[in-house]
Every structure is written in C-alpha cells, then in structure tokens.
Design an enzyme around this catalytic site. Structure first.
Site, PDB file in Angstrom:
ATOM      1  N   CYS B  33     -29.581 -57.617 -23.916  1.00  0.00           N
ATOM      2  CA  CYS B  33     -30.709 -58.406 -24.660  1.00  0.00           C
ATOM      3  C   CYS B  33     -29.438 -58.040 -26.069  1.00  0.00           C
ATOM      4  CB  CYS B  33     -31.733 -57.710 -24.821  1.00  0.00           C
ATOM      5  SG  CYS B  33     -32.432 -57.686 -23.782  1.00  0.00           S
ATOM      6  N   ASP B  35     -28.792 -54.568 -27.644  1.00  0.00           N
ATOM      7  CA  ASP B  35     -28.816 -53.663 -28.616  1.00  0.00           C
ATOM      8  C   ASP B  35     -29.571 -52.331 -27.679  1.00  0.00           C
ATOM      9  OD1 ASP B  35     -29.608 -54.619 -30.692  1.00  0.00           O
ATOM     10  OD2 ASP B  35     -32.042 -55.717 -30.927  1.00  0.00           O
ATOM     11  N   CYS B  58     -27.369 -54.815 -33.653  1.00  0.00           N
ATOM     12  CA  CYS B  58     -27.723 -55.808 -35.058  1.00  0.00           C
ATOM     13  C   CYS B  58     -27.526 -54.301 -36.018  1.00  0.00           C
ATOM     14  CB  CYS B  58     -28.462 -57.066 -35.020  1.00  0.00           C
ATOM     15  SG  CYS B  58     -29.663 -56.931 -34.843  1.00  0.00           S
ATOM     16  N   CYS B 102     -36.385 -54.670 -32.838  1.00  0.00           N
ATOM     17  CA  CYS B 102     -35.737 -53.364 -32.858  1.00  0.00           C
ATOM     18  C   CYS B 102     -36.494 -52.044 -33.364  1.00  0.00           C
ATOM     19  CB  CYS B 102     -34.248 -53.937 -34.084  1.00  0.00           C
ATOM     20  SG  CYS B 102     -33.302 -55.028 -33.852  1.00  0.00           S
TER      21      CYS B 102
END
Lengths: 397, 146
Positions: B33, B35, B58, B102
């Site tokens: 994904c 992350d 990110c 996130c």
C-alpha cells in the site's frame, strides 16, 4: 536559473510566447463564430483552416483528415467508441495494451460493459509490446487495434510502424494515442499506416483544451459530440478558434525544431539518468534505455515513497511526478510500473522527471546535486531501509 | 493540499529514529500500500518516557508518525491509548480525505507498540486489543504475489 525548475513536461507544458501572441487576437478583435457569414467570421474560418493545415503537415496527413477536439482524452474516446459503434457489424473485439493511458483503458472498460470484448496485451519489462503478441491476439471479429505511440510514464516507444503494417495486412483499423509523441518524435501517418491518431496541444507548448483526432480518409466513424455541422459534420460545437490557432503555431514551430530539440533533450536525459544511477545506490531505470522519449526519465528508489520525494523536491523548487499510490489518488501505484513487473513497493518509490524545451543543463545539474541528499534523508527515516541495512550486516557478519 | 502543520512535521519530523532498548515496538502497514510505520516506545513506571519512529510513506504518513510520537511522550499508558487517529489529525489541523488512513496507521502503530510492551511485561492493558494490522501477515501476501 528560474525559481521554479519544471521537470513535469509530460503532465503539461508552458505555452511558448509565439503561441500566446498568435492566439491573443482571436479572443479580442477577431471573436466571430467561424460558421457566420460576415467578415470577422470568415477571417476566423480561415484561421481554423490554417491551423488544420499546420497540424496535418506535422504528421504527413491531408488537411481534411484532421478533426479538432477538446483535447487528447476526447480524441481517444471518440476514436475508440466511434470505431466500435461504426464497425459493429464486423465484430466486437478490440486489442489494446495494459499500459495505455486511462483515456484509452477506461473507454475500453466502458465498451466491455456494453458487450464488447477487449484484449489488454502485456508488455515486456521495458514497457514494449511484442509484435507477435498482437498477431496472436487478432481474431476474426477484431475491429480495432489501439496502441499508444509512447508511454506517458516511462517513455517507452512502441513499434508503431510494424503494428500499422500488421493491422493493414489483416484489414483491422489501427488507432494510436500519440499524445506524448507528437512534437517530440517524428510521425508519418502514411508511412506508419496509422488510421486514427490522437494528439493534444498542451503537450507541445500549445494551449490546454484543444487537441485533434486524425482520421484517415475512408474510415467510417460515428460522432461522439452531436450538434451542429462543424468539422465536416463529425464533431459538433463552435470551434475553439484561439486554441486551434495556438495549436497550429505550436505544432509548426516544434516540428521545425524537432530533430535538434530531440537531440538536445536526449543528451540532458541521458546525463540525468547516468548521474542518478551512479550517484544513488539501489535505484533503477524504468522503461527502455533506447526506445524512449527524448525528455523522459523514470527512476525507482528502493525503500522510499514517491510523494515524499516530490514534497522534498518541491521545497527545492523542483516540480516532478511519481507513480506512487499517493499521487495516483488510489491505494494502488501506477498500472504501468506494475505492468513492467515492478513490485508494489518499488513502484511506490518512483520518480518521473520529464524535460522540455525550457529546461537547461544548469537545471539538470541542479537536480543531480539535490537529489542524493533527499533520497538519503528519506531512507534514514525508512523502516524498510533499516531492515535492509540490518540484514546486510547479518549476511556480511 | 497539506496544512502548514503537516508540512512542518514532514519537513522537520520529530522523534525520527530507533530506541535500542525499547519497551515495546510496533510495525504496521505494508509496502504494497505504500505505508509502513514502526514505532518504538520506552516505558518506565507506567509513563511513556520516549517515543521514536521510522516511516516509509507519503507526506501524511511521516507527519502523522511525527505527531503521534510527540503526543504520547510523557503520557501514562492509559492516556497514550487515547491518542487516536482523530486526535492526531486534529493536532495536524486536518488531512486531505484520501490521507485519513495514514492517521489510522499512526494509531495502529502506537497500539501495536503498546501491545508488544504488554506481551513482554506479561500484563494486560485495559481497552487494548491485539493489533490486526500486523505486518507479518502482509509480508506473506507480498511473497505470494511476487
């Protein structure tokens, strides 16, 4: 050097001054509708026809084979849906590539929902389709082969002339999405046996919102936009006169400079690729080294994520793009990078730098200087890199 | 796209690094994904004395890791449990909708580290459930796919 170093020319380009100058008049003084009878309208009709001529000449087409659209996506939609509908009696099968732009892929998916069958061919690890794969995919009911001229992400250039010859031999219509290629590499629709070709002005220093579809004489195609009799009854809507004028000037100028500019950009591209690969460990080039657009650089950095690289570059005034999920607006990274065999984590760590006519060697040197510390900083923060370093220690111990 | 606070925590992330003798370590997310967050906690006398992180991801992933570790420092275990994704997001003046996941990862990473601590100490932390987003499962998926 400019405050902004723009390395995202595949996304869009700056409109060159000559183009802006040529267009201005058609917003203010000469605003007539080309379909009207009075003088300022006739002037504009002539301007549209001049634009058409300029576009035709750039790809060795005839003037009446060029149809203006609102851009590349419309041209792709029109070509594929229009052919599908017009050749229904012949069959319902379309061949395309898995790495096409979404304007082609999503149009094909839409047609699948309407009962068409689409073969999405894979590409090799360099992003290029094997001719044999197309040959094998052809069926009795295949009506269209749509293969992009050059890929927007990794710059790989397809064997268009060979595909064109094959399509001609088999009597199948051949469309190419040449949005990334027009104005960057030589195109000859006759020599390459191209039946339909999509292009977009803002990719070659022209304005946004204007593009064209080349339709070879004799090809049947239903309109996508119905209405007035513009564009020889095939595409309704009052002509975007300033846009067409701008597109014409832009394509004429860039075509005249094409060889020289392609050489200059290829040199800068290779310098950039070589420097990054040698300065930054665990980096790899995506795409083909040779069959590659002159301005395209696409590199994956292991252990880090693309959006973070872009944010760090932005702080240095550098504009770039990435195939990471975070920049694609979904959880999946670029379908192109996955199609050339990159695992997800490497696709997430990709950086695309696309050079154009306004870029200088000084700017290339600037990013070569800045990039290694950005990558290092992100790696120092990365648990993947931490694991990698620890495992390496274990192995060497 | 991002608030000033997010950009501040991305450009100057707090608490980046490892804790050698951590009381608890939690890793969540997966490379597929894009992350992965790894959180280290140093807990003494029921207080989070130190928190560090490493993140692959990110701008929002880095900023939420930074903020989450900042928020738990000095807190009791129970207070640390209340550092939710909502709290992290609010402290960052919000996140774009697509990046909300996130902030969830940051909460999960903290919980995973606390769970690890509880396992090591042989204690039960009230209200803490076993982390579902365990990285080892995802690694298997990755191998299957490639």
């Amino acid at each position: 050097m400019n405050d902004v170093v723009y390395f995202d020319n595949a996304a869009t380009t700056r409109v060159r001054n000559e183009v802006v100058e040529a267009m201005t008049k058609y917003f203010s003084e000469s605003y007539g509708n080309p379909s009207s009878v009075y003088k300022i309208a006739q002037t504009n009709k002539n301007a549209v026809e001049k634009g058409r001529e300029q576009v035709a000449k750039a790809i060795n087409a005839e003037k009446n084979e060029i149809y203006f659209t609102a851009g590349g996506s419309e041209a792709d939609n029109w070509a594929i849906k229009g052919i599908a509908e017009s050749y229904l009696d012949k069959g319902k099968h379309i061949i395309t590539l898995s790495i096409e732009h979404h304007a082609v892929l999503h149009t094909c998916e839409y047609l699948e929902s309407k009962g068409f069958e689409v073969t999405y061919l894979p590409v090799d690890k360099f992003g290029i389709v094997e001719l044999e794969k197309i040959k094998n995919a052809i069926r009795k009911d295949t009506i269209l082969i749509s293969v992009m001229f050059a890929n927007n992400e990794i710059g790989s250039i397809q064997p268009i002339k060979e595909i064109g010859a094959l399509a001609k031999e088999k009597g199948i219509i051949f469309h190419t999405d040449a949005v990334q290629a027009v104005g960057h590499i030589p195109i000859d629709v006759k020599e390459m046996n191209i039946d339909l070709l999509s292009m977009s002005a803002h990719k070659f220093y022209g304005p946004k919102g204007i593009g064209a579809l080349y339709i070879k004489k004799g090809i049947k195609i239903k309109p996508l936009i119905h209405g007035g009799a513009q564009e020889r009854n095939r595409r309704a809507g009052t002509e975007n006169v300033p846009g067409i004028v701008g597109m014409g000037v832009a394509i004429e100028l860039i075509t005249n400079e094409l060889d020289k500019e392609a050489k200059r950009l290829s040199f800068l591209r290779d310098k950039l690729i070589d420097s990054i690969l040698s300065d930054i460990p665990h980096s790899r080039l995506n795409g083909d080294r040779k069959n590659r657009l002159p301005g395209n650089v696409n590199i994956s950095f292991e252990f880090i994520e693309g959006e973070s690289i872009l944010l760090m570059l932005d702080m240095k005034g550098i504009c770039a793009s990435s195939g990471s999920a975070c920049t694609s607006g979904s959880l999946d990274p670029s379908h192109v990078l996955l199609a050339i065999g990159l695992p997800h984590e490497k696709a997430h760590g990709s950086l695309r730098l696309t050079l154009g006519m306004f870029n200088t060697e000084e700017e290339v040197d600037y990013i070569i200087k800045e990039l290694p510390s950005i990558v290092k900083r992100l790696r120092d923060m990365s648990p993947l890199y931490e694991d990698f370093v620890k495992n390496k220690q274990i192995v060497t111990e | 796209m991002y608030s000033e606070k997010v950009m501040d925590h991305f450009t100057n992330p707090r608490n980046v690094g490892e804790i050698e003798d951590a009381s608890g370590v939690g890793t969540v997310g997966n490379a597929k994904c894009g992350d992965i967050m790894k959180v280290y906690l140093k807990i003494e006398d029921g207080i989070v004395k130190d928190a560090k992180f490493k993140t692959f991801g990110c701008g929002a992933a880095v900023a939420t890791s930074s903020m989450a570790t900042e928020l738990v420092k000095g807190k009791t275990i129970q207070e640390a449990l209340e550092v939710t994704n909502k709290a992290v997001m609010e402290a960052l003046d919000g996140l774009p909708p697509i990046k909300v996941h996130c902030s969830c990862l940051a909460e999960e990473a903290l919980h995973a580290a606390l769970w690890d601590y509880a396992q090591k100490e042989g204690i039960v932390i009230e209200g803490l459930e076993e982390p579902v987003n365990d990285i080892s499962e995802h690694e298997e998926i990755l191998e299957e796919d490639y």
